[in-house]
Design a protein around this motif. Sequence first.
Motif, PDB file in Angstrom:
ATOM      1  N   PHE A 169       8.528   2.490   3.958  1.00  0.00           N
ATOM      2  CA  PHE A 169       8.898   3.866   4.299  1.00  0.00           C
ATOM      3  C   PHE A 169       9.001   4.009   5.818  1.00  0.00           C
ATOM      4  O   PHE A 169       9.958   4.552   6.351  1.00  0.00           O
ATOM      5  CB  PHE A 169       7.871   4.855   3.729  1.00  0.00           C
ATOM      6  N   ARG A 170       8.006   3.464   6.511  1.00  0.00           N
ATOM      7  CA  ARG A 170       7.998   3.614   7.967  1.00  0.00           C
ATOM      8  C   ARG A 170       9.049   2.749   8.640  1.00  0.00           C
ATOM      9  O   ARG A 170       9.659   3.156   9.635  1.00  0.00           O
ATOM     10  CB  ARG A 170       6.608   3.311   8.508  1.00  0.00           C
ATOM     11  N   LEU A 171       9.282   1.575   8.102  1.00  0.00           N
ATOM     12  CA  LEU A 171      10.339   0.723   8.651  1.00  0.00           C
ATOM     13  C   LEU A 171      11.704   1.381   8.484  1.00  0.00           C
ATOM     14  O   LEU A 171      12.522   1.388   9.395  1.00  0.00           O
ATOM     15  CB  LEU A 171      10.373  -0.605   7.893  1.00  0.00           C
ATOM     16  N   ARG A 172      11.916   1.940   7.312  1.00  0.00           N
ATOM     17  CA  ARG A 172      13.224   2.509   6.983  1.00  0.00           C
ATOM     18  C   ARG A 172      13.496   3.793   7.735  1.00  0.00           C
ATOM     19  O   ARG A 172      14.623   4.067   8.121  1.00  0.00           O
ATOM     20  CB  ARG A 172      13.348   2.742   5.483  1.00  0.00           C
TER      21      ARG A 172
ATOM     22  N   PHE B  51       0.826  -1.213   0.000  1.00  0.00           N
ATOM     23  CA  PHE B  51       0.000   0.000   0.000  1.00  0.00           C
ATOM     24  C   PHE B  51       0.859   1.263   0.000  1.00  0.00           C
ATOM     25  O   PHE B  51       1.881   1.341   0.676  1.00  0.00           O
ATOM     26  CB  PHE B  51      -0.925   0.024   1.227  1.00  0.00           C
ATOM     27  N   LEU B  52       0.452   2.231  -0.790  1.00  0.00           N
ATOM     28  CA  LEU B  52       0.963   3.587  -0.616  1.00  0.00           C
ATOM     29  C   LEU B  52      -0.149   4.557  -0.999  1.00  0.00           C
ATOM     30  O   LEU B  52      -1.017   4.238  -1.820  1.00  0.00           O
ATOM     31  CB  LEU B  52       2.268   3.848  -1.379  1.00  0.00           C
ATOM     32  N   PRO B  53      -0.172   5.729  -0.336  1.00  0.00           N
ATOM     33  CA  PRO B  53      -1.245   6.675  -0.616  1.00  0.00           C
ATOM     34  C   PRO B  53      -1.163   7.153  -2.063  1.00  0.00           C
ATOM     35  O   PRO B  53      -0.068   7.297  -2.622  1.00  0.00           O
ATOM     36  CB  PRO B  53      -0.963   7.831   0.355  1.00  0.00           C
ATOM     37  N   GLU B  54      -2.315   7.408  -2.634  1.00  0.00           N
ATOM     38  CA  GLU B  54      -2.396   7.791  -4.043  1.00  0.00           C
ATOM     39  C   GLU B  54      -1.552   9.037  -4.357  1.00  0.00           C
ATOM     40  O   GLU B  54      -0.862   9.091  -5.365  1.00  0.00           O
ATOM     41  CB  GLU B  54      -3.860   8.038  -4.421  1.00  0.00           C
ATOM     42  N   ASN B  55      -1.573  10.018  -3.433  1.00  0.00           N
ATOM     43  CA  ASN B  55      -0.815  11.248  -3.749  1.00  0.00           C
ATOM     44  C   ASN B  55       0.691  11.001  -3.746  1.00  0.00           C
ATOM     45  O   ASN B  55       1.438  11.617  -4.498  1.00  0.00           O
ATOM     46  CB  ASN B  55      -1.226  12.419  -2.844  1.00  0.00           C
ATOM     47  N   THR B  56       1.155  10.044  -2.914  1.00  0.00           N
ATOM     48  CA  THR B  56       2.588   9.702  -2.928  1.00  0.00           C
ATOM     49  C   THR B  56       2.952   9.081  -4.273  1.00  0.00           C
ATOM     50  O   THR B  56       3.983   9.405  -4.875  1.00  0.00           O
ATOM     51  CB  THR B  56       2.914   8.675  -1.815  1.00  0.00           C
TER      52      THR B  56
ATOM     53  N   SER C 225      26.243  -3.380  -2.770  1.00  0.00           N
ATOM     54  CA  SER C 225      27.147  -2.270  -2.456  1.00  0.00           C
ATOM     55  C   SER C 225      28.609  -2.607  -2.735  1.00  0.00           C
ATOM     56  O   SER C 225      29.461  -1.730  -2.782  1.00  0.00           O
ATOM     57  CB  SER C 225      26.959  -1.804  -1.015  1.00  0.00           C
ATOM     58  N   MET C 226      28.909  -3.895  -2.958  1.00  0.00           N
ATOM     59  CA  MET C 226      30.287  -4.263  -3.309  1.00  0.00           C
ATOM     60  C   MET C 226      30.630  -3.846  -4.737  1.00  0.00           C
ATOM     61  O   MET C 226      31.795  -3.659  -5.076  1.00  0.00           O
ATOM     62  CB  MET C 226      30.487  -5.772  -3.162  1.00  0.00           C
ATOM     63  N   SER C 227      29.602  -3.746  -5.599  1.00  0.00           N
ATOM     64  CA  SER C 227      29.909  -3.420  -6.997  1.00  0.00           C
ATOM     65  C   SER C 227      29.249  -2.117  -7.446  1.00  0.00           C
ATOM     66  O   SER C 227      29.193  -1.822  -8.632  1.00  0.00           O
ATOM     67  CB  SER C 227      29.450  -4.575  -7.896  1.00  0.00           C
ATOM     68  N   SER C 228      28.713  -1.337  -6.502  1.00  0.00           N
ATOM     69  CA  SER C 228      28.110  -0.055  -6.868  1.00  0.00           C
ATOM     70  C   SER C 228      28.143   0.847  -5.640  1.00  0.00           C
ATOM     71  O   SER C 228      28.586   0.424  -4.576  1.00  0.00           O
ATOM     72  CB  SER C 228      26.658  -0.256  -7.303  1.00  0.00           C
ATOM     73  N   ASP C 229      27.675   2.077  -5.788  1.00  0.00           N
ATOM     74  CA  ASP C 229      27.611   2.893  -4.567  1.00  0.00           C
ATOM     75  C   ASP C 229      26.189   2.950  -3.992  1.00  0.00           C
ATOM     76  O   ASP C 229      25.863   3.835  -3.214  1.00  0.00           O
ATOM     77  CB  ASP C 229      28.230   4.285  -4.784  1.00  0.00           C
ATOM     78  N   ILE C 230      25.373   1.980  -4.366  1.00  0.00           N
ATOM     79  CA  ILE C 230      24.012   1.921  -3.813  1.00  0.00           C
ATOM     80  C   ILE C 230      24.035   1.222  -2.455  1.00  0.00           C
ATOM     81  O   ILE C 230      24.547   0.115  -2.321  1.00  0.00           O
ATOM     82  CB  ILE C 230      23.070   1.152  -4.772  1.00  0.00           C
ATOM     83  N   LYS C 231      23.487   1.903  -1.456  1.00  0.00           N
ATOM     84  CA  LYS C 231      23.480   1.333  -0.101  1.00  0.00           C
ATOM     85  C   LYS C 231      22.034   1.054   0.338  1.00  0.00           C
ATOM     86  O   LYS C 231      21.146   1.858   0.065  1.00  0.00           O
ATOM     87  CB  LYS C 231      24.103   2.321   0.895  1.00  0.00           C
ATOM     88  N   ASN C 232      21.838  -0.052   1.044  1.00  0.00           N
ATOM     89  CA  ASN C 232      20.528  -0.330   1.667  1.00  0.00           C
ATOM     90  C   ASN C 232      19.335  -0.185   0.743  1.00  0.00           C
ATOM     91  O   ASN C 232      18.323   0.405   1.113  1.00  0.00           O
ATOM     92  CB  ASN C 232      20.314   0.584   2.879  1.00  0.00           C
ATOM     93  N   LEU C 233      19.435  -0.709  -0.437  1.00  0.00           N
ATOM     94  CA  LEU C 233      18.330  -0.618  -1.403  1.00  0.00           C
ATOM     95  C   LEU C 233      17.097  -1.374  -0.898  1.00  0.00           C
ATOM     96  O   LEU C 233      15.986  -0.863  -0.883  1.00  0.00           O
ATOM     97  CB  LEU C 233      18.782  -1.205  -2.747  1.00  0.00           C
ATOM     98  N   VAL C 234      17.340  -2.597  -0.461  1.00  0.00           N
ATOM     99  CA  VAL C 234      16.251  -3.456  -0.012  1.00  0.00           C
ATOM    100  C   VAL C 234      16.005  -3.173   1.478  1.00  0.00           C
ATOM    101  O   VAL C 234      16.942  -2.893   2.224  1.00  0.00           O
ATOM    102  CB  VAL C 234      16.635  -4.942  -0.238  1.00  0.00           C
ATOM    103  N   THR C 235      14.760  -3.240   1.894  1.00  0.00           N
ATOM    104  CA  THR C 235      14.436  -2.973   3.302  1.00  0.00           C
ATOM    105  C   THR C 235      14.833  -4.159   4.182  1.00  0.00           C
ATOM    106  O   THR C 235      14.522  -5.307   3.862  1.00  0.00           O
ATOM    107  CB  THR C 235      12.930  -2.701   3.466  1.00  0.00           C
TER     108      THR C 235
END
Length: 371
Positions: free
Chosen positions: A49-52, A26-31, A190-200
Amino acid sequence: MDNNQDLYCVGCGAKLQTTDKKKAGFLPENTLNKYLESDEQELYCQRCFRLRNYNDIMDVDMEDSEFIDILNKISDEDALVVNLIDIFDYNGSVIPGIHRFIGNNEMILVANKEDLLPKSVNRDKLKRWFHKEAQKDGLNPVDEILISAKKNTNLDDLLTMINKHRGKKDVYIVGTTNVGKSTLVNSIISMSSDIKNLVTTSRFPGTTLDRIEIPLDDGAMMIDTPGIIHRYQLAHFLNEKELKEVTPSSEIKPKVYQLRGLQTLFIAGLARIDFVDDIKTNAFVYVDNNLLIHRTKLEKADEFYEKHQGDILNPPFEPGTLPEMNPVKFTITEKSDIVIAGLGWVTVQPGITIKAYAPKGVEITLRKAIV
Ligand SMILES: Nc1nc2c(ncn2[C@@H]2O[C@H](COP(=O)(O)OP(=O)(O)OP(=O)(O)O)[C@@H](O)[C@H]2O)c(=O)[nH]1
Ligand SMILES: [Mg+2]
Protein backbone atom coordinates in the motif's frame (compact mmCIF):
# COMPACT_ATOMS: atom_id res chain seq x y z
CA MET A 1 -6.95 -13.67 12.75
CA ASP A 2 -7.69 -17.32 11.96
CA ASN A 3 -9.58 -16.81 8.74
CA ASN A 4 -6.61 -15.53 6.70
CA GLN A 5 -5.14 -18.93 5.85
CA ASP A 6 -5.68 -18.43 2.16
CA LEU A 7 -5.19 -14.70 1.81
CA TYR A 8 -2.15 -13.44 -0.04
CA CYS A 9 -1.15 -9.92 -1.01
CA VAL A 10 -1.80 -9.48 -4.76
CA GLY A 11 0.99 -6.91 -4.86
CA CYS A 12 3.95 -8.87 -3.51
CA GLY A 13 2.68 -12.42 -3.04
CA ALA A 14 3.28 -12.49 0.74
CA LYS A 15 0.86 -14.40 2.94
CA LEU A 16 -1.19 -11.81 4.81
CA GLN A 17 -0.96 -11.58 8.59
CA THR A 18 -2.01 -9.07 11.23
CA THR A 19 0.43 -9.90 14.01
CA ASP A 20 3.97 -8.81 13.09
CA LYS A 21 4.64 -5.43 11.49
CA LYS A 22 8.23 -6.36 10.67
CA LYS A 23 7.33 -9.48 8.72
CA ALA A 24 6.12 -9.80 5.15
CA GLY A 25 2.39 -9.57 4.50
CA PHE A 26 1.44 -7.41 7.46
CA LEU A 27 -1.76 -5.41 7.40
CA PRO A 28 -3.67 -3.90 10.31
CA GLU A 29 -6.56 -5.99 11.56
CA ASN A 30 -9.16 -3.27 10.91
CA THR A 31 -8.03 -2.97 7.27
CA LEU A 32 -8.49 -6.70 6.87
CA ASN A 33 -11.92 -6.63 8.51
CA LYS A 34 -13.03 -3.77 6.27
CA TYR A 35 -11.91 -5.75 3.24
CA LEU A 36 -13.72 -8.88 4.38
CA GLU A 37 -16.94 -6.88 4.73
CA SER A 38 -16.52 -5.18 1.33
CA ASP A 39 -16.78 -6.71 -2.13
CA GLU A 40 -13.34 -5.55 -3.22
CA GLN A 41 -11.25 -8.02 -5.20
CA GLU A 42 -7.71 -6.99 -4.45
CA LEU A 43 -6.09 -6.87 -1.07
CA TYR A 44 -2.64 -5.39 -0.55
CA CYS A 45 -0.38 -5.60 2.49
CA GLN A 46 0.68 -2.41 4.25
CA ARG A 47 4.09 -2.43 2.61
CA CYS A 48 2.57 -2.64 -0.89
CA PHE A 49 0.00 0.00 0.00
CA ARG A 50 2.75 2.42 0.96
CA LEU A 51 4.94 1.56 -2.00
CA ARG A 52 2.07 2.00 -4.41
CA ASN A 53 0.73 5.21 -2.94
CA TYR A 54 3.77 6.96 -1.48
CA ASN A 55 6.77 5.23 -3.09
CA ASP A 56 7.88 4.51 0.43
CA ILE A 57 9.69 1.25 1.15
CA MET A 58 9.35 -0.68 4.42
CA ASP A 59 12.05 -3.22 5.15
CA VAL A 60 10.89 -6.71 6.02
CA ASP A 61 12.79 -9.56 7.62
CA MET A 62 13.53 -12.06 4.85
CA GLU A 63 16.52 -14.30 4.15
CA ASP A 64 18.08 -14.28 0.68
CA SER A 65 17.92 -18.07 0.79
CA GLU A 66 14.12 -18.01 0.80
CA PHE A 67 14.22 -16.53 -2.69
CA ILE A 68 16.78 -19.05 -3.92
CA ASP A 69 14.51 -21.81 -2.57
CA ILE A 70 11.60 -20.55 -4.64
CA LEU A 71 13.78 -20.64 -7.75
CA ASN A 72 15.13 -24.06 -6.83
CA LYS A 73 11.66 -25.60 -6.55
CA ILE A 74 11.08 -24.92 -10.26
CA SER A 75 13.35 -27.88 -11.01
CA ASP A 76 10.63 -30.19 -9.59
CA GLU A 77 8.06 -28.85 -12.02
CA ASP A 78 7.34 -29.17 -15.70
CA ALA A 79 7.24 -25.52 -16.67
CA LEU A 80 8.60 -22.92 -19.06
CA VAL A 81 11.04 -20.47 -17.48
CA VAL A 82 11.33 -16.86 -18.64
CA ASN A 83 14.60 -15.44 -17.33
CA LEU A 84 14.79 -11.64 -17.41
CA ILE A 85 18.03 -9.74 -17.37
CA ASP A 86 18.53 -5.98 -17.34
CA ILE A 87 20.37 -5.02 -20.52
CA PHE A 88 21.61 -1.84 -18.84
CA ASP A 89 23.18 -3.94 -16.06
CA TYR A 90 23.95 -7.29 -17.68
CA ASN A 91 26.67 -8.34 -15.25
CA GLY A 92 24.68 -7.30 -12.22
CA SER A 93 21.57 -9.11 -13.34
CA VAL A 94 22.65 -12.34 -15.02
CA ILE A 95 22.33 -15.51 -12.94
CA PRO A 96 25.29 -17.64 -14.10
CA GLY A 97 24.46 -21.33 -14.35
CA ILE A 98 20.76 -20.73 -13.76
CA HIS A 99 20.03 -24.25 -15.04
CA ARG A 100 21.14 -25.76 -11.75
CA PHE A 101 18.09 -24.10 -10.19
CA ILE A 102 15.51 -24.68 -12.88
CA GLY A 103 16.47 -28.25 -13.79
CA ASN A 104 15.65 -29.49 -17.25
CA ASN A 105 12.95 -26.94 -17.92
CA GLU A 106 13.29 -24.88 -21.09
CA MET A 107 14.26 -21.26 -20.62
CA ILE A 108 13.68 -18.15 -22.71
CA LEU A 109 16.23 -15.40 -22.11
CA VAL A 110 14.69 -11.92 -22.11
CA ALA A 111 16.86 -8.82 -22.04
CA ASN A 112 14.69 -6.03 -20.62
CA LYS A 113 14.92 -2.20 -20.43
CA GLU A 114 15.86 -1.85 -24.08
CA ASP A 115 14.40 1.67 -23.91
CA LEU A 116 17.33 2.87 -21.78
CA LEU A 117 20.01 2.20 -24.37
CA PRO A 118 20.79 4.93 -26.89
CA LYS A 119 19.11 4.55 -30.27
CA SER A 120 22.61 4.61 -31.74
CA VAL A 121 23.28 1.16 -30.30
CA ASN A 122 22.55 -1.31 -33.08
CA ARG A 123 19.93 -3.72 -31.77
CA ASP A 124 21.11 -6.74 -33.78
CA LYS A 125 24.62 -6.22 -32.53
CA LEU A 126 23.31 -5.93 -29.01
CA LYS A 127 21.42 -9.20 -29.38
CA ARG A 128 24.54 -10.93 -30.65
CA TRP A 129 26.47 -9.45 -27.75
CA PHE A 130 24.18 -10.68 -25.00
CA HIS A 131 23.81 -14.04 -26.72
CA LYS A 132 27.57 -14.50 -26.49
CA GLU A 133 27.77 -13.26 -22.92
CA ALA A 134 24.96 -15.61 -21.89
CA GLN A 135 26.75 -18.55 -23.47
CA LYS A 136 29.86 -17.67 -21.48
CA ASP A 137 27.76 -17.59 -18.30
CA GLY A 138 26.47 -21.08 -18.96
CA LEU A 139 23.00 -20.05 -20.06
CA ASN A 140 21.38 -22.22 -22.63
CA PRO A 141 18.10 -20.61 -23.70
CA VAL A 142 15.70 -22.05 -26.29
CA ASP A 143 14.98 -18.51 -27.48
CA GLU A 144 16.17 -14.96 -26.82
CA ILE A 145 14.59 -11.56 -27.16
CA LEU A 146 15.22 -7.90 -26.40
CA ILE A 147 12.23 -6.04 -24.93
CA SER A 148 11.06 -3.09 -22.92
CA ALA A 149 8.43 -4.21 -20.42
CA LYS A 150 7.76 -0.58 -19.59
CA LYS A 151 7.31 0.66 -23.16
CA ASN A 152 5.79 -2.62 -24.41
CA THR A 153 8.51 -3.02 -27.04
CA ASN A 154 8.52 -6.50 -28.65
CA LEU A 155 6.00 -7.87 -26.13
CA ASP A 156 3.83 -9.40 -28.88
CA ASP A 157 6.86 -11.31 -30.14
CA LEU A 158 7.68 -12.41 -26.60
CA LEU A 159 4.13 -13.71 -26.08
CA THR A 160 4.28 -15.63 -29.35
CA MET A 161 7.58 -17.10 -28.22
CA ILE A 162 6.17 -18.07 -24.81
CA ASN A 163 3.11 -19.70 -26.33
CA LYS A 164 5.22 -21.61 -28.81
CA HIS A 165 7.37 -23.14 -26.08
CA ARG A 166 4.98 -23.63 -23.22
CA GLY A 167 2.33 -25.92 -24.72
CA LYS A 168 0.01 -26.06 -21.72
CA LYS A 169 2.71 -25.59 -19.11
CA ASP A 170 2.96 -22.97 -16.39
CA VAL A 171 5.31 -20.06 -17.05
CA TYR A 172 7.73 -18.83 -14.40
CA ILE A 173 9.09 -15.29 -14.64
CA VAL A 174 12.46 -15.32 -12.88
CA GLY A 175 15.57 -13.16 -12.51
CA THR A 176 17.57 -10.94 -10.23
CA THR A 177 15.85 -8.18 -8.22
CA ASN A 178 14.81 -5.10 -10.17
CA VAL A 179 15.12 -6.50 -13.69
CA GLY A 180 11.43 -5.74 -14.34
CA LYS A 181 9.70 -9.10 -13.79
CA SER A 182 6.62 -7.63 -12.17
CA THR A 183 6.49 -4.81 -14.70
CA LEU A 184 6.47 -7.46 -17.44
CA VAL A 185 3.71 -9.42 -15.69
CA ASN A 186 1.62 -6.24 -15.44
CA SER A 187 2.19 -5.43 -19.11
CA ILE A 188 1.18 -8.94 -20.16
CA ILE A 189 -1.98 -8.75 -18.02
CA SER A 190 -2.91 -5.37 -19.47
CA MET A 191 -2.51 -6.66 -23.04
CA SER A 192 -5.51 -8.97 -22.61
CA SER A 193 -7.60 -7.10 -20.03
CA ASP A 194 -8.16 -3.61 -18.71
CA ILE A 195 -6.37 -4.36 -15.44
CA LYS A 196 -3.40 -2.05 -14.92
CA ASN A 197 -0.54 -2.35 -12.41
CA LEU A 198 -2.00 -5.27 -10.48
CA VAL A 199 1.34 -6.42 -9.12
CA THR A 200 3.46 -3.98 -7.11
CA THR A 201 6.59 -2.70 -8.87
CA SER A 202 9.18 -0.26 -7.57
CA ARG A 203 12.72 0.91 -8.10
CA PHE A 204 13.76 -0.73 -4.84
CA PRO A 205 15.31 -4.19 -5.13
CA GLY A 206 13.24 -6.87 -3.39
CA THR A 207 9.70 -5.65 -4.10
CA THR A 208 8.10 -9.03 -4.79
CA LEU A 209 8.31 -11.30 -1.74
CA ASP A 210 6.69 -14.57 -2.82
CA ARG A 211 5.16 -16.31 -5.82
CA ILE A 212 2.27 -14.47 -7.47
CA GLU A 213 0.10 -16.66 -9.68
CA ILE A 214 -1.76 -15.15 -12.60
CA PRO A 215 -4.18 -17.52 -14.38
CA LEU A 216 -3.73 -17.89 -18.14
CA ASP A 217 -6.54 -18.63 -20.63
CA ASP A 218 -6.10 -22.38 -20.59
CA GLY A 219 -5.96 -22.86 -16.83
CA ALA A 220 -2.17 -22.79 -16.63
CA MET A 221 -0.45 -20.12 -14.55
CA MET A 222 2.03 -17.35 -15.15
CA ILE A 223 4.04 -16.99 -11.95
CA ASP A 224 5.90 -13.86 -10.90
CA THR A 225 8.71 -14.62 -8.45
CA PRO A 226 10.90 -12.65 -6.02
CA GLY A 227 14.21 -11.56 -7.47
CA ILE A 228 17.48 -13.20 -6.58
CA ILE A 229 19.56 -10.71 -4.61
CA HIS A 230 22.99 -9.74 -5.94
CA ARG A 231 24.61 -7.86 -3.08
CA TYR A 232 27.23 -6.23 -5.29
CA GLN A 233 24.66 -4.11 -7.09
CA LEU A 234 24.89 -0.44 -6.33
CA ALA A 235 21.16 -0.27 -5.46
CA HIS A 236 21.82 -2.16 -2.23
CA PHE A 237 24.09 0.64 -0.99
CA LEU A 238 21.77 3.57 -1.62
CA ASN A 239 18.79 5.06 0.16
CA GLU A 240 15.49 5.86 -1.55
CA LYS A 241 16.36 9.37 -2.65
CA GLU A 242 19.79 8.36 -3.93
CA LEU A 243 18.40 5.41 -5.83
CA LYS A 244 15.96 7.71 -7.58
CA GLU A 245 18.85 9.89 -8.80
CA VAL A 246 20.87 6.96 -10.05
CA THR A 247 18.19 4.95 -11.86
CA PRO A 248 17.82 6.08 -15.46
CA SER A 249 14.23 6.49 -16.49
CA SER A 250 14.66 7.35 -20.17
CA GLU A 251 17.07 6.82 -23.05
CA ILE A 252 20.64 7.46 -21.98
CA LYS A 253 22.45 10.17 -23.87
CA PRO A 254 26.14 9.38 -23.63
CA LYS A 255 28.41 12.24 -22.66
CA VAL A 256 31.74 12.53 -24.41
CA TYR A 257 34.92 13.84 -22.80
CA GLN A 258 38.13 14.84 -24.58
CA LEU A 259 40.80 14.17 -22.00
CA ARG A 260 44.35 15.44 -21.81
CA GLY A 261 45.51 12.54 -19.65
CA LEU A 262 46.35 12.69 -15.95
CA GLN A 263 42.70 13.58 -15.37
CA THR A 264 39.86 12.14 -13.34
CA LEU A 265 36.16 11.85 -14.06
CA PHE A 266 33.90 11.67 -11.04
CA ILE A 267 30.45 10.20 -11.59
CA ALA A 268 28.62 12.03 -8.83
CA GLY A 269 30.13 10.72 -5.57
CA LEU A 270 29.59 7.14 -6.69
CA ALA A 271 32.48 6.32 -8.96
CA ARG A 272 35.73 7.75 -10.17
CA ILE A 273 37.73 6.99 -13.31
CA ASP A 274 41.40 8.00 -13.30
CA PHE A 275 43.24 8.36 -16.60
CA VAL A 276 46.68 7.76 -15.17
CA ASP A 277 48.85 8.20 -18.30
CA ASP A 278 49.96 11.47 -19.82
CA ILE A 279 48.15 10.58 -23.06
CA LYS A 280 45.30 12.34 -24.86
CA THR A 281 42.21 10.19 -25.16
CA ASN A 282 38.43 10.34 -25.05
CA ALA A 283 35.75 8.68 -22.98
CA PHE A 284 31.98 8.22 -23.28
CA VAL A 285 29.96 8.09 -20.10
CA TYR A 286 26.70 6.09 -20.09
CA VAL A 287 24.85 6.82 -16.86
CA ASP A 288 21.57 8.50 -15.90
CA ASN A 289 21.37 11.76 -17.87
CA ASN A 290 20.98 13.91 -14.77
CA LEU A 291 23.95 12.60 -12.83
CA LEU A 292 26.78 15.04 -12.39
CA ILE A 293 30.03 14.17 -14.16
CA HIS A 294 32.91 16.22 -12.83
CA ARG A 295 36.37 16.43 -14.37
CA THR A 296 39.45 17.32 -12.31
CA LYS A 297 43.21 17.02 -12.54
CA LEU A 298 44.31 13.62 -11.30
CA GLU A 299 46.66 15.18 -8.73
CA LYS A 300 43.74 17.11 -7.21
CA ALA A 301 41.22 14.26 -7.27
CA ASP A 302 41.77 12.82 -3.78
CA GLU A 303 41.48 16.19 -2.14
CA PHE A 304 38.45 17.11 -4.22
CA TYR A 305 36.69 13.92 -3.25
CA GLU A 306 37.46 14.36 0.45
CA LYS A 307 36.14 17.88 0.38
CA HIS A 308 33.10 17.50 -1.82
CA GLN A 309 31.58 14.05 -1.50
CA GLY A 310 28.04 14.53 -0.31
CA ASP A 311 27.82 18.13 -1.56
CA ILE A 312 28.96 18.79 -5.17
CA LEU A 313 29.60 15.10 -5.61
CA ASN A 314 26.12 13.75 -4.85
CA PRO A 315 24.57 11.28 -4.48
CA PRO A 316 25.41 10.19 -1.79
CA PHE A 317 23.68 13.04 -0.03
CA GLU A 318 25.75 12.66 3.12
CA PRO A 319 29.52 12.17 3.23
CA GLY A 320 30.67 8.87 4.65
CA THR A 321 27.48 6.91 4.08
CA LEU A 322 29.00 4.67 1.40
CA PRO A 323 31.77 2.12 1.85
CA GLU A 324 35.24 3.42 1.07
CA MET A 325 36.13 3.81 -2.63
CA ASN A 326 37.99 0.77 -3.88
CA PRO A 327 40.29 1.12 -6.92
CA VAL A 328 40.72 -1.45 -9.69
CA LYS A 329 43.45 -1.01 -12.31
CA PHE A 330 42.84 -1.91 -15.96
CA THR A 331 45.20 -1.93 -18.92
CA ILE A 332 43.05 -1.13 -21.93
CA THR A 333 44.04 -3.05 -25.06
CA GLU A 334 40.85 -2.63 -27.10
CA LYS A 335 37.91 -0.23 -27.03
CA SER A 336 36.31 -1.23 -23.72
CA ASP A 337 33.56 -0.48 -21.25
CA ILE A 338 34.33 -0.07 -17.58
CA VAL A 339 31.08 -1.22 -16.03
CA ILE A 340 29.97 -0.26 -12.55
CA ALA A 341 27.14 -2.62 -11.59
CA GLY A 342 23.88 -0.70 -11.54
CA LEU A 343 25.38 2.71 -12.31
CA GLY A 344 26.31 2.36 -15.98
CA TRP A 345 29.60 2.34 -17.85
CA VAL A 346 32.40 4.41 -19.35
CA THR A 347 33.72 3.53 -22.79
CA VAL A 348 37.47 4.07 -23.09
CA GLN A 349 40.04 3.80 -25.89
CA PRO A 350 42.93 1.33 -26.16
CA GLY A 351 46.51 2.19 -25.24
CA ILE A 352 45.88 3.62 -21.79
CA THR A 353 45.73 2.59 -18.16
CA ILE A 354 42.68 3.26 -16.03
CA LYS A 355 42.11 3.21 -12.33
CA ALA A 356 38.40 2.83 -11.66
CA TYR A 357 36.87 3.36 -8.23
CA ALA A 358 33.50 2.41 -6.81
CA PRO A 359 32.34 1.92 -3.22
CA LYS A 360 33.85 -1.28 -1.83
CA GLY A 361 31.46 -4.14 -2.53
CA VAL A 362 30.12 -2.70 -5.81
CA GLU A 363 31.37 -4.73 -8.75
CA ILE A 364 33.57 -3.10 -11.40
CA THR A 365 34.18 -5.09 -14.60
CA LEU A 366 35.87 -4.56 -17.91
CA ARG A 367 34.25 -5.72 -21.13
CA LYS A 368 34.72 -5.23 -24.84
CA ALA A 369 32.75 -2.10 -25.77
CA ILE A 370 29.19 -2.91 -26.77
CA VAL A 371 28.74 0.28 -28.78
N1 LIG B 1 13.40 1.92 -18.24
C1 LIG B 1 12.79 0.79 -17.90
N2 LIG B 1 12.54 0.53 -16.62
C2 LIG B 1 11.90 -0.62 -16.33
C3 LIG B 1 11.49 -1.56 -17.31
N3 LIG B 1 10.90 -2.60 -16.69
C4 LIG B 1 10.94 -2.32 -15.37
N4 LIG B 1 11.52 -1.12 -15.15
C5 LIG B 1 11.75 -0.44 -13.86
O1 LIG B 1 12.61 -1.25 -13.07
C6 LIG B 1 12.26 -1.15 -11.69
C7 LIG B 1 12.02 -2.54 -11.14
O2 LIG B 1 10.86 -3.10 -11.74
P1 LIG B 1 10.05 -4.32 -11.09
O3 LIG B 1 9.07 -4.77 -12.10
O4 LIG B 1 9.57 -3.98 -9.73
O5 LIG B 1 11.26 -5.38 -10.99
P2 LIG B 1 11.23 -6.87 -10.41
O6 LIG B 1 12.14 -7.66 -11.27
O7 LIG B 1 9.84 -7.35 -10.27
O8 LIG B 1 11.91 -6.64 -9.00
P3 LIG B 1 11.79 -7.54 -7.63
O9 LIG B 1 10.36 -7.77 -7.36
O10 LIG B 1 12.47 -6.65 -6.63
O11 LIG B 1 12.56 -8.79 -7.89
C8 LIG B 1 11.03 -0.25 -11.64
O12 LIG B 1 11.45 1.06 -11.32
C9 LIG B 1 10.48 -0.33 -13.05
O13 LIG B 1 9.76 0.82 -13.44
C10 LIG B 1 11.77 -1.24 -18.68
O14 LIG B 1 11.46 -1.97 -19.62
N5 LIG B 1 12.42 -0.07 -18.91
MG1 LIG C 1 8.80 -7.98 -8.66
